[in-house]
Design a protein around this motif. Structure first.
Motif: not given
Length: 161
Positions: A25-32
């Protein structure tokens, strides 16, 4: 030496799989960010901003607030929190099976098991009522003219005596 190879290989396999969620999943994600009407400026408490509809990337561990601003509309503020996500929980469960304690600690420290909520962040901006124009001051009224003096009646008056 042949007996030694399988335990070492198993150790390295387990170590490389440690932190399944961090890897998958990684340590970052996009927030819309979405607003109705579109075109609002979404500014986060972390200092980043964009014009809706848009998305920004954040560390999964970061919590923040976002303010939506659009001319002629009331501002809206939304709190965005980090919480254990469904896919993050699955990665954590994978650590129990394959990665052991090392994987659990790695995922917890990196925040890989977390996700932002709400995501997407949606708001409906309320249109402000236009300020009613202040009544224009009316022209000063001219004072009413005093009534014209009435002529006194003159003439012979009868006296009774």
């Amino acid at each position: 030496m042949v007996r030694f190879l399988p335990p070492v290989a198993a150790f390295f396999l387990a170590f490389t799989l440690a932190g399944c969620a961090t890897v998958t999943r990684g340590t970052k994600n996009d927030v819309e960010f979405v607003s109705e009407p579109p075109g609002a400026v979404a500014t986060t408490s972390l200092g980043s901003s964009c014009t809706t509809p848009c998305s920004l990337r954040f560390s999964r561990k970061e919590e923040f607030s976002v303010v939506f601003r659009l001319a002629g509309h009331a501002d809206e503020t939304v709190e965005v929190k980090s919480r254990l996500g469904g896919a993050g929980a699955a990665g954590l469960a994978g650590n129990v099976i394959l990665g052991g304690v090392v994987g659990i600690v790695a995922d917890a420290a990196s925040g890989a098991t977390l996700e932002h909520a709400p995501n997407p962040v949606k708001v409906i901006l309320r249109k402000l009522e236009r300020e009613r124009a202040a009544p224009r001051p009316s022209a000063p009224r001219r004072p009413a003219r005093p009534p014209a003096p009435q002529a006194e009646l003159s003439g012979p008056t009868a006296k009774q005596g």
